[in-house]
Design an enzyme around this catalytic site. Sequence first.
Site, short mmCIF file in Angstrom:
data_model
loop_
_atom_site.label_atom_id
_atom_site.label_comp_id
_atom_site.label_asym_id
_atom_site.label_seq_id
_atom_site.Cartn_x
_atom_site.Cartn_y
_atom_site.Cartn_z
N PRO A 136 42.79 8.07 49.01
CA PRO A 136 43.67 8.11 47.84
C PRO A 136 44.04 9.53 47.38
CG PRO A 136 41.44 7.68 47.12
CD PRO A 136 41.41 7.73 48.64
N CYS A 137 44.85 10.20 48.18
CA CYS A 137 45.24 11.57 47.84
C CYS A 137 46.05 11.62 46.54
CB CYS A 137 46.00 12.21 48.99
SG CYS A 137 47.40 11.25 49.60
#
Length: 177
Positions: A136-137
Amino acid sequence: MAGWAVFDTAIGACGIAWGDEGICGAQLPHASAAGTRQRMRRRFPALAEREPPAEVAALIADIQAQLRGEPRDLSATRLDWREVPAFHTRVYRIALGIRSGSTLTYGDIAQRLGEPGAARAVGQALGANPFAPIVPCHRVLAAGGRKGGFSAPGGTDTKLKMLLIENARPDDQPSLF
């Protein structure tokens, strides 16, 4: 059997590719399903579009739920790390631990790596994330809770949309809890 698939989500058609070693890539949506499909063909020319096996289908369902705002923990996803540089792998493993609705900064991740001056390198690694949204950048912000960059289609608008779906706010105090 290795392959890739395109699937609908609340933010558009995403893509996912898999092989014997696990997930080898994921794709946030382009403007259309056709655009996502074209991107998957370019990224994975040796693979064919096909029906996902049960393990991948379950992951797709979790990604769809997550992008509807239903928290899911994707950190146990079996990812194929073979083509990922060592520093990037370290960054992505930390990002995998950021819970839905929470954020960290690039500097926070650099600190956790034991490399406090590496915030820019962390940002570059996240910009090359081959596993978004599994890694989950979008949950990683610039200093002071600013949105920072986002290299996915739609740029920071997509990042903000994903954070809002998760009830996170870029001006929140970054935290894992």
